[in-house]
Write a protein that holds these residues in place. Structure first.
Motif, PDB file in Angstrom:
ATOM      1  N   LEU A 103      61.324  32.301  51.224  1.00 46.72           N
ATOM      2  CA  LEU A 103      61.748  32.836  49.940  1.00 46.72           C
ATOM      3  C   LEU A 103      61.945  34.343  49.992  1.00 46.72           C
ATOM      4  N   PHE A 104      61.013  35.050  50.625  1.00 50.43           N
ATOM      5  CA  PHE A 104      61.119  36.501  50.690  1.00 50.43           C
ATOM      6  C   PHE A 104      62.229  36.959  51.630  1.00 50.43           C
ATOM      7  N   ALA A 105      62.447  36.246  52.710  1.00 48.41           N
ATOM      8  CA  ALA A 105      63.517  36.619  53.634  1.00 48.41           C
ATOM      9  C   ALA A 105      64.872  36.567  52.942  1.00 48.41           C
ATOM     10  N   VAL A 106      65.086  35.515  52.183  1.00 46.98           N
ATOM     11  CA  VAL A 106      66.370  35.342  51.487  1.00 46.98           C
ATOM     12  C   VAL A 106      66.510  36.337  50.339  1.00 46.98           C
ATOM     13  N   ALA A 107      65.483  36.423  49.487  1.00 50.59           N
ATOM     14  CA  ALA A 107      65.557  37.340  48.349  1.00 50.59           C
ATOM     15  C   ALA A 107      65.658  38.792  48.814  1.00 50.59           C
ATOM     16  N   SER A 155      60.812  35.704  63.803  1.00 44.33           N
ATOM     17  CA  SER A 155      62.101  35.140  64.221  1.00 44.33           C
ATOM     18  C   SER A 155      62.640  34.167  63.178  1.00 44.33           C
ATOM     19  N   ALA A 156      61.742  33.391  62.559  1.00 45.07           N
ATOM     20  CA  ALA A 156      62.171  32.469  61.507  1.00 45.07           C
ATOM     21  C   ALA A 156      62.687  33.232  60.296  1.00 45.07           C
ATOM     22  N   ALA A 157      61.990  34.313  59.921  1.00 43.96           N
ATOM     23  CA  ALA A 157      62.448  35.144  58.806  1.00 43.96           C
ATOM     24  C   ALA A 157      63.795  35.781  59.122  1.00 43.96           C
ATOM     25  N   CYS A 185      64.851  28.707  57.079  1.00 43.48           N
ATOM     26  CA  CYS A 185      63.736  29.529  57.554  1.00 43.48           C
ATOM     27  C   CYS A 185      62.438  28.731  57.574  1.00 43.48           C
ATOM     28  N   VAL A 186      62.145  28.037  56.471  1.00 43.49           N
ATOM     29  CA  VAL A 186      60.889  27.286  56.370  1.00 43.49           C
ATOM     30  C   VAL A 186      60.829  26.190  57.423  1.00 43.49           C
ATOM     31  N   MET A 187      61.933  25.489  57.640  1.00 46.22           N
ATOM     32  CA  MET A 187      61.937  24.399  58.612  1.00 46.22           C
ATOM     33  C   MET A 187      61.744  24.913  60.035  1.00 46.22           C
ATOM     34  N   VAL A 188      62.349  26.049  60.351  1.00 40.98           N
ATOM     35  CA  VAL A 188      62.147  26.631  61.686  1.00 40.98           C
ATOM     36  C   VAL A 188      60.683  26.991  61.878  1.00 40.98           C
ATOM     37  N   ARG A 189      60.091  27.596  60.850  1.00 39.51           N
ATOM     38  CA  ARG A 189      58.680  27.980  60.936  1.00 39.51           C
ATOM     39  C   ARG A 189      57.762  26.765  61.061  1.00 39.51           C
ATOM     40  N   LEU A 190      57.967  25.763  60.215  1.00 44.52           N
ATOM     41  CA  LEU A 190      57.121  24.576  60.258  1.00 44.52           C
ATOM     42  C   LEU A 190      57.335  23.779  61.543  1.00 44.52           C
ATOM     43  N   ALA A 191      58.586  23.687  62.006  1.00 43.11           N
ATOM     44  CA  ALA A 191      58.859  22.970  63.248  1.00 43.11           C
ATOM     45  C   ALA A 191      58.211  23.665  64.436  1.00 43.11           C
TER      46      ALA A 191
END
Length: 214
Positions: A103-107, A155-157, A185-191
């Motif tokens: 959320l913060f990366a996009v906003a 890297s995900a952000a 972003c979230v999926m890369v981080r969780l994966a």
């Protein structure tokens, strides 16, 4: 809902989720009520404050808009009052941190674009918005910051911010674009956590450095 309202909403939701991650981490370290609230606010608003100072949005929204403080305090209260339920989540700090990261990366990237900055700066400040609070949390709790370890975090952000900036430059400003970039972003981080993805390290050189040390 106009685009400004959408990204303000993203900022506030990111504030709430990051604050939960900070409050949970502080609760696990057995801090008192003030400590939990302070860490929650720092995690939730620290990265955004740095971003706003860099792009010239003075005073920063995290300090001038009461909604950010209210969101972080609400998240701290939820964590304190419903801590047993929050603990049932698998690795709750990392889970909420991943959501806030996206959320913060996009906003953050979009806000830099709104202030007429170029794509490079927007991606970098989107990343700073996303990881800044987590770094402050880890420093305050005497932990090695996640971005300095091998985990796919910054890297995900960077990826999520890049997707959002790419959409903006392509002229795709539909309602779904920020959600898609956040999800990416979230999926890369969780994966990366699920499958153990890591950035490479240079063990041979590090071992040689240790051998050369007196």
């Amino acid at each position: 809902m106009n685009s400004h309202a959408v990204y303000t909403f993203f900022d506030l939701v990111g504030t709430f989720t990051f604050a939960i991650s900070g409050a949970v981490a502080a609760r696990q370290r057995r801090l008192d009520l003030f400590g939990i609230a302070a860490v929650a606010f720092m995690v939730a608003c620290g990265g955004g404050i740095v971003r706003d100072v860099c792009i010239g949005a003075i005073p920063p929204a995290g300090l001038s808009n009461w909604r950010y403080l209210a969101s972080s305090l609400a998240a701290a209260a939820v964590t304190i009052l419903a801590y047993p339920q929050v603990r049932r989540l698998r690795q709750p700090v990392l889970f909420f941190d991943a959501i806030g990261l996206g959320l913060f990366a996009v906003a953050g990237a979009q806000k830099a674009l709104v202030y007429s900055h170029n794509a490079e700066l927007a991606i970098l400040l989107g990343t700073v918005s996303a990881v800044g609070g987590g770094v402050m949390r880890d420093v305050m709790l005497s932990r090695v910051p996640a971005i300095l370890e091998r985990e796919i975090y910054a890297s995900a952000a960077l990826f999520g911010a890049g997707v959002q900036v790419g959409f903006s430059y392509a002229g795709w400003t539909d309602w779904w674009t920020p959600w898609f970039a956040t999800l990416a972003c979230v999926m890369v981080r969780l994966a990366s956590m699920r499958f153990g993805w890591r950035l490479p390290i240079f063990q041979g050189r590090r071992a040689a450095d240790r051998h050369d040390m007196p």
